[in-house]
Structures are given as C-alpha cells and as structure tokens.
Design an enzyme around this catalytic site. Structure first.
Site, short mmCIF file in Angstrom:
data_model
loop_
_atom_site.label_atom_id
_atom_site.label_comp_id
_atom_site.label_asym_id
_atom_site.label_seq_id
_atom_site.Cartn_x
_atom_site.Cartn_y
_atom_site.Cartn_z
N GLU A 254 6.97 -2.93 0.72
CA GLU A 254 5.94 -2.35 0.03
C GLU A 254 4.86 -3.37 -0.10
O GLU A 254 4.84 -4.49 -0.36
CB GLU A 254 6.62 -2.05 -1.22
CG GLU A 254 5.36 -1.50 -2.35
CD GLU A 254 4.84 -0.19 -1.69
OE1 GLU A 254 5.49 0.73 -1.33
OE2 GLU A 254 3.46 0.02 -1.80
N THR A 298 2.96 4.84 1.86
CA THR A 298 4.27 4.77 2.32
C THR A 298 4.69 5.80 3.14
O THR A 298 5.20 5.56 4.07
CB THR A 298 5.26 4.67 1.11
OG1 THR A 298 4.66 3.52 0.24
CG2 THR A 298 6.67 4.01 1.85
N HIS A 413 4.57 -2.99 -5.90
CA HIS A 413 3.68 -1.75 -5.61
C HIS A 413 2.54 -2.07 -6.68
O HIS A 413 2.62 -2.70 -7.74
CB HIS A 413 4.30 -0.61 -6.05
CG HIS A 413 3.59 0.67 -5.67
ND1 HIS A 413 2.51 0.88 -6.63
CD2 HIS A 413 3.70 1.69 -4.77
CE1 HIS A 413 2.20 2.07 -6.00
NE2 HIS A 413 2.92 2.43 -4.97
N ASP A 472 4.46 -1.77 4.69
CA ASP A 472 4.12 -0.38 4.98
C ASP A 472 2.57 -0.03 5.21
O ASP A 472 2.11 0.81 5.87
CB ASP A 472 4.79 0.42 3.89
CG ASP A 472 4.31 0.33 2.56
OD1 ASP A 472 3.68 -0.82 2.09
OD2 ASP A 472 4.68 1.09 1.58
N HIS A 473 1.77 -1.08 4.28
CA HIS A 473 0.33 -0.67 4.36
C HIS A 473 -0.27 -1.74 3.53
O HIS A 473 0.37 -2.63 2.74
CB HIS A 473 -0.07 0.43 3.50
CG HIS A 473 0.84 0.86 2.20
ND1 HIS A 473 0.33 0.43 1.29
CD2 HIS A 473 1.87 1.78 1.97
CE1 HIS A 473 1.01 0.65 0.14
NE2 HIS A 473 2.27 1.68 0.60
C1 GP9 Z 1 7.11 5.81 -3.78
C2 GP9 Z 1 6.75 4.46 -2.98
C3 GP9 Z 1 5.33 4.12 -3.06
O1 GP9 Z 1 8.46 6.05 -3.74
O2 GP9 Z 1 7.22 4.71 -1.68
O3 GP9 Z 1 4.46 4.78 -2.47
P1 GP9 Z 1 3.12 4.23 -2.09
O4 GP9 Z 1 2.34 4.57 -3.30
O5 GP9 Z 1 3.31 3.16 -1.69
O6 GP9 Z 1 2.67 5.21 -1.17
MN MN Z 2 3.77 1.59 -0.28
#
Ligand code: GP9
Ligand code: MN
Length: 636
Positions: A254, A298, A413, A472-473
């Site tokens: 994350e 994500t 996150h 992921d980003h």
């Molecule tokens: C939520 C998690 C976070 O299930 O994947 O999502 P994001 O806000 O990072 O896209």
């Molecule tokens: Mn994410």
C-alpha cells in the site's frame, strides 16, 4: 421584516455575483491550480460566470416571486455542494470529481474516514453564497416591469450569456488548443471552462463511453491486436519458465513509493528488510519501475496487474466496467491449473471487488470475513498488516497447490495512522502531517513483510513459491510538495513529481541465485507478461500492452494514465519536455514521437475497455488456429 425596495432582478444579480465570487475564492483557496500568466488568471476568474448566468437565468421564466426565490436558493445550495465536494475530494485524490466516482456509493461509505479527515470546518465558506441569497430573498422587494420589456430583456440576457460562454471557450482555445477534443486532464478543464461546465462535459463524456460499448463491434479489436502483436517482446529464454509450477504470491504494498528504499529519515533506516532484499541473491529488485494507476488507486493497480491494460481515465474501471469480459492473469492461471485468489482484510464491496473479481475469474476472495481481528489488531483502515500476513499464511496452508494469491496490505494507507506500540521509528518533522507519519507506517509495513517471509518459510510453502511485491501507487501526493522538498532538500518540480511515481518492484524467486538490482525502465503494465513468462506460460496472443521486463527487447518507455511519460532520455509532464539527466526543460521535439505513441496506446486501451472488445476475442480466435494451438500447449 420590512423589505427594502430595489430594482427589478436585484436578487438574481446578487445570487449570480455571490456564487461567482464564492466559487472563485474557493478555486484560489482549495485547489492547487498552476496559473502561468495573466490570461490564465483571467480565464479562471471568468469561467464560472457563463454557467451561473445560464442556470440562475432560468429564474427569469418563473412567474411567482416565492417560487423564483426557492429556485435561486436551490441553485446556490447545489453549486455550493459541487464546490465543497470537489474540495474534499481534491485533498485526497488531488483531482476533481468525475461522475463514475459519484456512483461509487459503497466506496464512499468505506472511504468516510478519509473524507472526514479531509473536511475542514472552514469549508463552511463554500456556503457563503447560500446565506447571501437567503438574506437577499428575505430583505429585498423588487420593482416590477412590463411584460414586453421582460421578454426582450430575457432574450438579450441569454444571448449575452451564450456570447460570454463563447468568449470563454475562445480564450480557453487560445490558451490550450484542442482542449475539449484532446485534453483529458481534469485540472486543465476546470482551469479553462470552470468546475460547473466541466461537470457537464464529464456527463457528456461518460454517456459517450456507455454508447461506445453499444456501438462497438469486433472490428476495432483487429486493429488493436495488430498493434499489440507488432509490439510483442519475446521472453528471455533463461527466465521463461524459471518458476514453472510454483505458487505465485503477489503482494500489493500500500502506497509504497521507491524513494524510501535504501534511504534514511533523520538517520533512521526506513525499510531495513526490503533493503536487504535489494541485495539478495534470490531477488530481482527493480529500481526504475513506476505505478501507472489513475483515480482507481489500488483497484487500478490490480486491474493493470491482471490485464496489462490501463484503468479508465475517469473513475475506477473496477466500477465502470466490472461487467466486461476480460482475459485476466487469473483466468490464464486458472486454465493452467492454478487456484486463484485474493487476500485482503477489508469489505468485499470496497472498490466493487466482489463483482469485479468474478469478471476477472478470480476463484476466491478471502475478505475481512476470512480473518479474525482481535482487540488491538486493527488500526486506520482496518486489520494491521502483521496479523494479516500471519493469518494469510495459515489460510495458504489449506489451499490447493499451485495457487496464486494476491495479498493487499492496508496499514500504510493515508492518513497513515499507527498505534504507539507499532511505531518503530519516530515521526518526521515538517508541515505535512501525512509525510511525517508516512515514514512510520512504511517502517511498520517493512516489518510486516519480514514477518510474512518468516512465516512462509516456517509453513514449508516458501521454496515452492515466488513472491512478487510492488508499490500500488503514490502515498504522498503533490499537495505535500513543500514537505517532500524539505525531505529531499530540493524544490519539487513537475519533473520531480513524475520521477516520484516510482514504486519498488521485487521479484523474489527462492533458489534462483541470479538476483540483482535492475534498472530497466518499466511499470505495472509489465507485471502480467513478466509473471506469466516466469511460470512458463506463453502470452503471445494476449491483448496486453505491457511487456516482459526480463525480455532482452523490453523497451524503456513508460506511460502514465494521464499522458505523462518517461523514456530513457526524457520526462514529459504538463506539456513540458524535460531532460531526464538534468531535470531541465528541453526541446519539445525530443518528446513528440513518444507523446504520439502514448496517445495511441492509451487509446487502444480505452477502446478495448470502453467497447468491451475482449468479448469478441473468442469468436475471433476460433477463426485463428494459431491461438487454439497455443491454448492447447498451455493446458498440457
Ligand atoms: C482498500 C484498499 C485501499 O481496500 O485497497 O484502497 P486505495 O484507497 O489505496 O485505493
Ligand atoms: Mn492503495
């Protein structure tokens, strides 16, 4: 209350001016829009006006004063809500709202913690115009005029409104040629035509994409297929099948950006375990790898990993196109005897995953219901990464092998909340709370990954698995440029912002002993072919836009969803071409051929998704014996 008598239409004029100014002050205070010259500043000031003249002007057709006042008040409330929602959304996504996002009601419920964290009490300001309109309707009594003058006046009013709109468009066209036909950058749109007109434009674009599916037939697929075939990159024979038959564990890290790897914060190592992996003989660490996600965050990264296609430009493809036919990595793996699953301790409905995973042929989703979350095991968005990994390994022990599991972490996150006991390093000190805490949650996630490796080894699954981990980003958006600049000890330019989109990629293959640090310029689009080739699964006939990173012919060319791009020599962002080496602006001609090609690839990706073109693929491959042969050899 005794009303004061003012000329005809005073309330209307007051309403227009009040909302206009509130909108403009809102632009200046809540959005970070780059203004380069006086003309741009003027367009920004002017742009809410034509829309407001138009909608408020409808009041001229309403006969009774009472109804007219209710109408004016309603318009002021609605426009305030539009601005307020955009401001809150912008703080989190650094972008303006687009329609599909509004339909993500499930997400909004779950996103509430981020939304509330992004709501400031000062946002009440967005409703200033509502108060002014209300007071005006209560306090002012307007003089009346004859019906004939009313009609003439009305006509003139709407002609002037239309003229103003044309002037606005004309100025915008001078500033940004082909804005409406070519540009998909929401910020540019808002800057030039205003938030309100932008939303109408968005509505138009979204309905168009609905129509696109209805209108699509198989013919566009042939064109896209030719392009993809011509760009196919042969796998590296030394790597093809290097992990054949093994379990595949992909870990979505994350918000992990690459700048923390092998780096320190105030003398504290941020990712000790991942740093070790960068030097590990069983690990290929890619230090020049980028995320390619858009608004779907994500979920976009999952989409890219599964399909090697881009997410959508507006909204999350997990929502807008969850009913499409896909040719996902899960599907390919399933055909090759894999048990495919995703493990993520969050609600099934978040990002519409439950629906989308079906379309992606993921066989099982271990969602929050599959985990036991004890007291103290939850923080921020949900289950902490360490217990999540521990329990995931337990679940893996019961899976049929070979399996493919995608584990999605959560602790790192935004807004990066952590309990004291999990803070392994102190916070950073800057004006950005997010960046300050980010280092701590990253450090925690690093620890969690270490725990995962240990558990996996204990379980006996390790030797027969490969582990692919990627960020992921981004975690730190451009809103925090000032604090980032302080950390990096330089001023952050748009060039730096592009480079900061690097996320780490680790391909860990126990026992391979050829691992090294790789600097091939690459991105998430390359994950699908790379992983499938490592498993010895051919992808030559697949509709994917990425290429195997281990291929000797892999090209150093990286496209972002928003059209920015990186090559081995240049970075192109915000319509400026930068020299990659120096970070200085350079001749646009250097970037031009790549800009063109990026547009072509993004367009093919959009065509495939908007037209749901892969639904035609099987029909077409029935007429293509080549494909059938490949499928046969894969299933052996
Ligand atoms: C939520 C998690 C976070 O299930 O994947 O999502 P994001 O806000 O990072 O896209
Ligand atoms: Mn994410």
């Amino acid at each position: 209350m005794k009303k004061i008598v003012w000329p005809k239409h005073s309330v209307l004029v007051i309403a227009i001016v009040a909302t206009w100014l509130t909108t403009y002050v809102g632009y200046k205070t809540s959005f970070n829009m780059k203004i380069d010259n006086t003309m741009q500043a003027f367009i920004l000031f002017l742009n809410p006006l034509s829309f407001l003249l138009f909608v408020y002007g409808i009041a001229l057709f309403i006969k009774t004063v009472k109804r007219r006042n209710i109408y004016l008040l309603t318009v002021s409330i609605l426009t305030s809500i539009v601005m307020f929602s955009n401001a809150v959304f912008y703080r989190f996504f650094n972008d303006f709202i687009t329609l599909p996002v509004l339909f993500q009601t499930n997400n909004f419920r779950d996103l509430s913690s981020s939304v509330t964290a992004n709501m400031y009490w000062t946002d009440i300001f967005f409703f200033t115009d509502v108060l002014i309109v209300y007071l005006a309707t209560r306090m002012i009594q307007e003089k009346t005029s004859a019906t004939t003058t009313r009609k003439v006046g009305r006509k003139l009013y709407f002609i002037m409104t239309a003229a103003l709109f044309m002037v606005n468009l004309g100025l915008a066209e001078m500033e940004r040629p082909q804005l409406l036909t070519r540009s998909f950058d929401r910020e540019l749109l808002v800057k030039n035509i205003g938030t309100y007109n932008y939303h109408i434009y968005d509505l138009f674009i979204q309905s168009k994409s609905h129509a696109q599916r209805a209108l699509a037939d198989g013919s566009e697929l042939v064109e896209a297929r030719n392009y993809i075939n011509a760009n196919y990159k042969e796998p590296n024979p030394d790597m093809f099948g290097a992990a054949k038959g093994r379990n595949v564990i992909t870990i979505s890290l994350e918000s992990l950006q690459n700048f923390v790897i092998n780096n320190e914060m105030d003398g504290h190592v941020i990712t000790p375990f991942l740093n070790e992996l960068t030097k590990d003989k069983d690990t290929f660490y890619f230090n020049n790898f980028y995320h390619q996600t858009g608004l779907g965050k994500t979920s976009d990264s999952e989409f890219i990993l599964e399909n090697s296609l881009f997410g959508r430009n507006g909204g999350a493809v997990f929502f807008t196109n969850s009913g499409n036919t896909y040719q996902s990595m899960s599907k390919r793996l399933g055909e090759n005897g894999y048990f495919t699953n995703v493990m993520h301790a969050n609600n099934r409905s978040f990002w519409n995953r439950d629906i989308m995973y079906n379309s992606l042929d993921t066989q099982k989703f271990y969602d929050v219901e599959s985990y036991e979350i004890e007291e103290g095991q939850s923080v921020n968005w949900g289950m902490k990464d360490i217990p999540f990994f521990e329990q995931s390994v337990e679940l893996m022990k019961d899976m049929p092998q070979p399996f493919s599991s995608r584990l999605i972490t959560l602790t790192n996150h935004y807004p990066f909340d952590l309990e004291e006991e999990d803070m392994l390093i102190p916070a950073y000190t800057s004006n950005s709370n997010a960046l300050n805490k980010y280092f701590q949650t990253v450090r925690y996630m690093d620890e969690a990954v270490k725990v995962f490796f240990d558990k996996l080894k204990e379980s006996g699954l390790y030797d027969n698995s490969i582990i692919v981990m990627y960020g992921d980003h981004y975690g730190i958006s451009e809103n925090h440029n000032k604090a980032m600049g302080m950390y990096m000890d330089k001023e952050i330019t748009p060039y730096d912002n592009a480079i900061l989109q690097k996320v780490p990629l680790f391909v860990h293959i126990p026992g391979i002993e050829q691992g090294k640090e790789m600097d091939e310029l690459s991105g998430q689009m390359d994950l699908r072919p790379t992983i499938l080739h490592l498993l010895g699964i051919d992808t030559k006939e697949d509709m994917q836009l990425g290429a195997d990173i281990f291929s000797p012919n892999h090209e150093p060319f990286l496209i972002f969803r928003d059209g920015r791009l990186v090559t081995d020599k240049n970075v192109y962002t915000q319509e400026v071409c930068y020299d990659k080496e120096t970070g200085e602006e350079t001749d646009l001609a250097e970037c031009e051929p790549f800009i063109e090609r990026a547009a072509v690839e993004l367009n093919y990706s959009d065509l495939i998704i908007n037209g749901d073109l892969l639904r035609f693929k099987d029909e077409q491959s029935e007429q293509n014996p080549n494909e059938t042969e490949l499928k046969d050899s894969n299933s052996k």
